[in-house]
Design an enzyme around this catalytic site. Structure first.
Site, short mmCIF file in Angstrom:
data_model
loop_
_atom_site.label_atom_id
_atom_site.label_comp_id
_atom_site.label_asym_id
_atom_site.label_seq_id
_atom_site.Cartn_x
_atom_site.Cartn_y
_atom_site.Cartn_z
N GLY A 198 0.78 -1.22 0.00
CA GLY A 198 0.00 0.00 0.00
C GLY A 198 0.81 1.27 0.00
O GLY A 198 0.25 2.37 -0.03
N ASP A 199 2.13 1.17 0.03
CA ASP A 199 2.99 2.36 0.01
C ASP A 199 4.29 1.99 -0.71
O ASP A 199 4.25 1.23 -1.66
CB ASP A 199 3.24 2.86 1.44
CG ASP A 199 3.51 4.36 1.51
OD1 ASP A 199 4.24 4.85 0.63
OD2 ASP A 199 3.02 5.03 2.43
#
Length: 532
Positions: A353-354
């Site tokens: 997610g990052d």
């Protein structure tokens, strides 16, 4: 006979006796038929034998039947005797070969379900030359030369997901503390509270075994923030939760085995989104001030925060690791080397997610004062999908240098190669190479940003010096498609120097949207935007 041989090979020892029985019975029938025909010719009684092939299988008398057939030489021809004896010897040879092969197979751990795992190479690499080893699951501690082996199930772990195995796992760790030791997780699903690893330890999570982090917030202890972060948690809090798996001031630790570590981070992500979390979320795995760390052949998923965070650590190898978190899971970086040196990351895949990888070295003035750079880092043969790809920063206050990203694929991420910081960070980035990289389906192919913005509840005092970036090479990079070519935004008080694009190919319809205060060599196609 071919059918009977196949039967032995397929079902092995269970059917050996049955095979002898069928063979003996068939031999007896054949002998009886010959004798009946012979006696009919001389008028003798033909009912000497009464044999039924449909009778119940008699294990006790089956072997007798075979040898009885051999014994009645008056009724059986020498040809049938020879076939029967030859078949018996052949069957015994097969059984003996099976035993010898199994006894001389590779050294392995044997779990409760008889699944074998070859870990001799790992023991040899860590603790020298060893011979064969077999682990008995019922034993609490098995001594193998100088290596102690602790099976968590022997200490009471259930491995059924629903049972809290914290106590059993902690007992296994304590029994094997300060090894050389190997903590063994056989097939199962183990739910546990956070735990600490110690010197000279292999954490071996078997294939088809999963280690689940507890969902209970109360089982995570609070610890101070890092000194290079001003004693704050990275999310701007005065304390932070301890990592799920951690080690401090330790050396020679390996995490491997082919299994899975699952952080079950959904609850933590919800707390982050709701803005009610008082302390910084835990990383999944953290090594603090350690040396000689290896993570290999493992899957890591659903981390509450950063997945792997080596900080103030030297000599790190991370290879053949798969990272996964949902694309909307906040701040779920894959690997964040932080003020660490001599790092090799290879053959890893990131779908998070990052940032897949984000190299860091402290936050604002505390990071400048701590003055421990991240350096001598190589990332190669990795795949980045979703998330924000491969990054340096934004926490660069202690400095980052001698970094190589090479032979990687970046596909479907928000960005390609990225270097980010802000004016208040201080620190430096120098001697960085991005080489042999294929980029496709990204929003922005390149980014250099010295004006990175973020908001936190609290942050350390800003640096008294602005950061500087220099000596960055982009070489042999092909951008198949992207929404934007990228931005290069450096500070007027601290321009970016000696940036070079060589053999970099972008689609003809793309151009760099921002290009300020950057200088270097430009041999990109089409041309990059900075001055020569």
């Amino acid at each position: 006979l071919k059918f009977h041989y196949l039967l032995i090979l397929k079902k092995k020892n269970k059917n050996l006796i049955k095979f002898f029985y069928i063979l003996a019975t068939n031999s007896r029938i054949s002998c009886a038929q010959r004798q009946v025909a012979r006696r009919q010719k001389i008028g003798q009684n033909s009912d000497l034998f009464s044999i039924s092939m449909n009778s119940d299988f008699d294990f006790e008398n089956s072997s007798k039947s075979f040898f009885n057939c051999i014994a009645i030489n008056n009724f059986c021809s020498s040809t049938f005797q020879f076939v029967a004896i030859f078949t018996l010897l052949f069957a015994l040879l097969i059984a003996l070969s099976t035993i010898l092969i199994s006894q001389n197979s590779v050294a392995s751990f044997r779990t409760d379900s008889n699944v074998e795992f070859n870990i001799n190479n790992k023991l040899q690499n860590n603790y020298g030359s060893h011979n064969r080893f077999w682990f008995a699951p019922q034993s609490h501690v098995k001594q193998y030369n100088s290596v102690r082996v602790c099976n968590v199930k022997a200490f009471g772990a259930k491995g059924n997901y629903f049972t809290d195995d914290t106590n059993a796992i902690q007992k296994a760790i304590e029994a094997c503390r300060d090894g050389p030791s190997l903590i063994f997780f056989p097939i199962g699903k183990y739910t546990t509270a956070p735990f600490i690893l110690y010197n000279n330890t292999i954490l071996f999570i078997s294939k088809r075994a999963t280690l689940f982090a507890t969902k209970s917030l109360a089982k995570y202890t609070l610890i101070p923030g890092l000194p290079s972060y001003g004693g704050l948690g990275r999310e701007g809090t005065i304390m932070r939760y301890a990592a799920f798996i951690s080690a401090t001031n330790s050396k020679n630790i390996t995490i491997t085995g082919g299994g899975v570590i699952d952080g079950q981070g959904e609850g933590w992500w919800d707390l982050k989104r709701s803005r009610i979390l008082r302390f910084t979320r835990p990383t999944l795995i953290e090594f603090l001030n350690c040396q000689d760390i290896t993570i290999s052949n493992i899957a890591i998923r659903n981390s509450p925060f950063w997945a792997v965070h080596p900080v103030y650590t030297d000599n790190i190898v991370i290879k053949y690791v798969t990272f996964y978190s949902p694309s909307n899971a906040p701040n779920t970086d894959g690997i964040d080397p932080d003020s660490s040196t001599n790092v090799l990351i290879e053959h890893c895949s990131f779908d998070v997610g990052d940032d897949g990888i984000a190299i860091k070295s402290g936050w604002n003035q505390p990071g400048v004062d701590y003055a421990k750079p991240s350096e001598n880092i190589t990332i190669r043969n990795c795949i980045f999908a979703n998330g924000h790809g491969l990054s340096i920063g934004s926490e660069i206050s202690g400095g980052i240098r001698n970094v190589t990203f090479k032979d990687c694929i970046v596909q479907g991420t928000a960005r390609g190669p990225r270097i980010k910081a802000s004016a208040e960070r201080g620190g430096f980035v120098e001697n960085v190479i991005f080489e042999n990289i294929y980029i496709s389906n990204v929003k922005q192919a390149f980014e250099v940003n010295m004006d990175y913005k973020e908001t936190q509840k609290m942050s350390p005092p800003p640096s008294t010096k602005v950061p500087f970036f220099r000596s960055v090479l982009y070489h042999n990079i092909f951008v198949a498609n992207a929404t934007f070519a990228g931005t290069f935004q450096c500070l007027q008080d601290s321009p970016c120097y000696n940036f070079s694009m060589q053999n970099v190919t972008l689609p003809d319809n793309l151009s760099f949207s921002t290009c300020t205060n950057i200088y270097g060599l430009n041999i990109a196609t089409p041309k990059a935007c900075w001055n020569k």
